[in-house]
Structures are given as structure tokens and as C-alpha cells.
Write an enzyme that holds these catalytic residues in place. Sequence first.
Site, mmCIF file in Angstrom:
data_model
loop_
_atom_site.group_PDB
_atom_site.id
_atom_site.type_symbol
_atom_site.label_atom_id
_atom_site.label_comp_id
_atom_site.label_asym_id
_atom_site.label_seq_id
_atom_site.Cartn_x
_atom_site.Cartn_y
_atom_site.Cartn_z
ATOM 1 N N ARG A 55 0.822 -1.217 0.000
ATOM 2 C CA ARG A 55 0.000 0.000 0.000
ATOM 3 C C ARG A 55 0.852 1.262 0.000
ATOM 4 O O ARG A 55 0.510 2.247 -0.653
ATOM 5 C CB ARG A 55 -0.911 -0.005 1.235
ATOM 6 C CG ARG A 55 -1.802 -1.219 1.310
ATOM 7 C CD ARG A 55 -2.648 -1.190 2.575
ATOM 8 N NE ARG A 55 -3.780 -0.307 2.425
ATOM 9 C CZ ARG A 55 -4.953 -0.698 1.928
ATOM 10 N NH1 ARG A 55 -5.129 -1.937 1.563
ATOM 11 N NH2 ARG A 55 -5.930 0.146 1.818
ATOM 12 N N ASN A 97 -13.051 14.118 1.963
ATOM 13 C CA ASN A 97 -13.854 12.957 1.592
ATOM 14 C C ASN A 97 -15.326 13.302 1.754
ATOM 15 O O ASN A 97 -15.688 14.140 2.577
ATOM 16 C CB ASN A 97 -13.503 11.771 2.505
ATOM 17 C CG ASN A 97 -14.281 10.515 2.163
ATOM 18 O OD1 ASN A 97 -14.457 10.174 0.991
ATOM 19 N ND2 ASN A 97 -14.749 9.813 3.187
ATOM 20 N N HIS A 99 -19.046 11.433 2.557
ATOM 21 C CA HIS A 99 -19.518 10.177 3.155
ATOM 22 C C HIS A 99 -21.030 10.259 3.386
ATOM 23 O O HIS A 99 -21.527 11.283 3.877
ATOM 24 C CB HIS A 99 -18.793 9.947 4.482
ATOM 25 C CG HIS A 99 -19.144 8.648 5.130
ATOM 26 N ND1 HIS A 99 -18.559 7.446 4.761
ATOM 27 C CD2 HIS A 99 -20.014 8.357 6.123
ATOM 28 C CE1 HIS A 99 -19.074 6.478 5.501
ATOM 29 N NE2 HIS A 99 -19.955 6.990 6.331
ATOM 30 N N ASP A 131 -7.902 11.745 7.543
ATOM 31 C CA ASP A 131 -6.708 11.366 8.284
ATOM 32 C C ASP A 131 -6.534 9.853 8.152
ATOM 33 O O ASP A 131 -7.152 9.239 7.286
ATOM 34 C CB ASP A 131 -6.793 11.839 9.749
ATOM 35 C CG ASP A 131 -7.985 11.232 10.484
ATOM 36 O OD1 ASP A 131 -8.546 10.218 10.008
ATOM 37 O OD2 ASP A 131 -8.348 11.775 11.545
HETATM 38 C C1 GRF Z 1 -20.986 8.402 -2.253
HETATM 39 O O1 GRF Z 1 -22.193 8.164 -1.584
HETATM 40 C C2 GRF Z 1 -19.922 8.818 -1.282
HETATM 41 O O2 GRF Z 1 -20.402 9.532 -0.198
HETATM 42 C C3 GRF Z 1 -19.366 7.505 -0.817
HETATM 43 O O3 GRF Z 1 -19.374 6.693 -1.966
HETATM 44 C C4 GRF Z 1 -20.390 7.134 -2.852
HETATM 45 C C5 GRF Z 1 -19.740 7.391 -4.173
HETATM 46 O O4 GRF Z 1 -20.649 7.593 -5.208
HETATM 47 N N1 GRF Z 1 -18.055 7.665 -0.216
HETATM 48 P P1 GRF Z 1 -20.125 8.079 -6.645
HETATM 49 O O5 GRF Z 1 -19.048 7.114 -7.110
HETATM 50 O O6 GRF Z 1 -19.614 9.482 -6.497
HETATM 51 O O7 GRF Z 1 -21.336 8.000 -7.519
#
Ligand code: GRF
Length: 178
Positions: A55, A97, A99, A131
Site C-alpha cells: 500500500r 472525503n 460520506h 486522516d
Molecule cells: C458516495 O455516496 C460517497 O459519499 C461515498 O461513496 C459514494 C460514491 O458515489 N463515499 P459516486 O461514485 O460518487 O457516484
Amino acid sequence: MIGVLVSGGGTNLQALLDANLPVVAVASNKRDAPALARAREVPTAAFELADYDGRDERDAAMAEWLAENGVELVVLAGYMQLLTPAFLDRFPDRIVNVHPSLLPAFPGAHPVEDQLAAGVRESGATVHLVDEGIDSGAILAQERVPVLPDDTPETLHERIKSVEHRLLPQVVRELCAR
Ligand code: GRF
């Protein structure tokens, strides 16, 4: 100058592109991620773990490629891998990010299913700094999304994503202006 990391469908990448944000590079851990096709004339590259010794090596190569393309801010838009210090240290406090939950509630890889299983009435979208932890960095923006009684993972995720597509470009635009 924004670099976007993707693993899946790329609707959040599309939202960043549609918002005319300066996306200069798109990288994926999956060569066949549908998101890559959305990049069009923006340079793309795949960094599959199997092609590297580990990684750290993969993340160092990915960070190097992004830096070579002028990236100053990294956006994880459905990027489904944890980043190692080999990557994080190259872009300190410059990785965000998105989420699909009201973090810190429901981190991890299956937040939509987890929220339905828990029977919550309210979900949401969160944009946060990245992070070493799992969805654990400082929260930059958050918006609530209702959970409806007959929701499936698909219907709830679509409702959350429509908020993400507005919230993520908004936060990224603010970070670019700093
Ligand atoms: C989104 O819901 C994001 O929050 C999560 O993964 C999904 C990605 O969707 N981390 P996309 O690939 O942008 O359509």
C-alpha cells in the site's frame, strides 16, 4: 488545482466537473471504475494494489503522479481504500472525503445499509478532512437527509447523493478560495 480519487460510479466526480471546478487529474484504485470515463479530457491513471509491492508503494506512486499533474487539493469521491501516510503526508490538511451519513455516526464501507438496519429516521451527507482513520477527520460540512419508511439502500443512497452533489462542490470551492 484538484485531483479526484474514485473507485466506483463517479457521480460526485461528475458534480465537481459540472461545477467547473479545476479538476486536473483523476486517479483510481480500479482500472475498470466507471468513474474514469467521466473524466474525458482530464488525465486519468489507475493504481491497482496488485501492481505494487504494498500500500505504501502504491500510495507514494499515486501521490507522485497527482503532484506531477499540479494537484494541490485531493478529493475522495467514492474512493474505497484507506490512504497510508505515504499519501497523507504529501497533502497535509488538503484531502477531503464525502460520506453518506452524519459522521461520526455510521463510518465504514456500508453506511447506508447500516443506517437502515439500525432503523434511524435521519441520515445525511458529510464532507470531512481525511486522516489515517476510517471516516474520522475533522468535519467541514454536514447536511441532514430524511429516511423514509419504505426506503431501500438504493432509494436512500440516491437521496443522500443528491445532497452530496451540491455539498461537495460547495465545500471544495470554499477550500480552493483559501
Ligand atoms: C458516495 O455516496 C460517497 O459519499 C461515498 O461513496 C459514494 C460514491 O458515489 N463515499 P459516486 O461514485 O460518487 O457516484
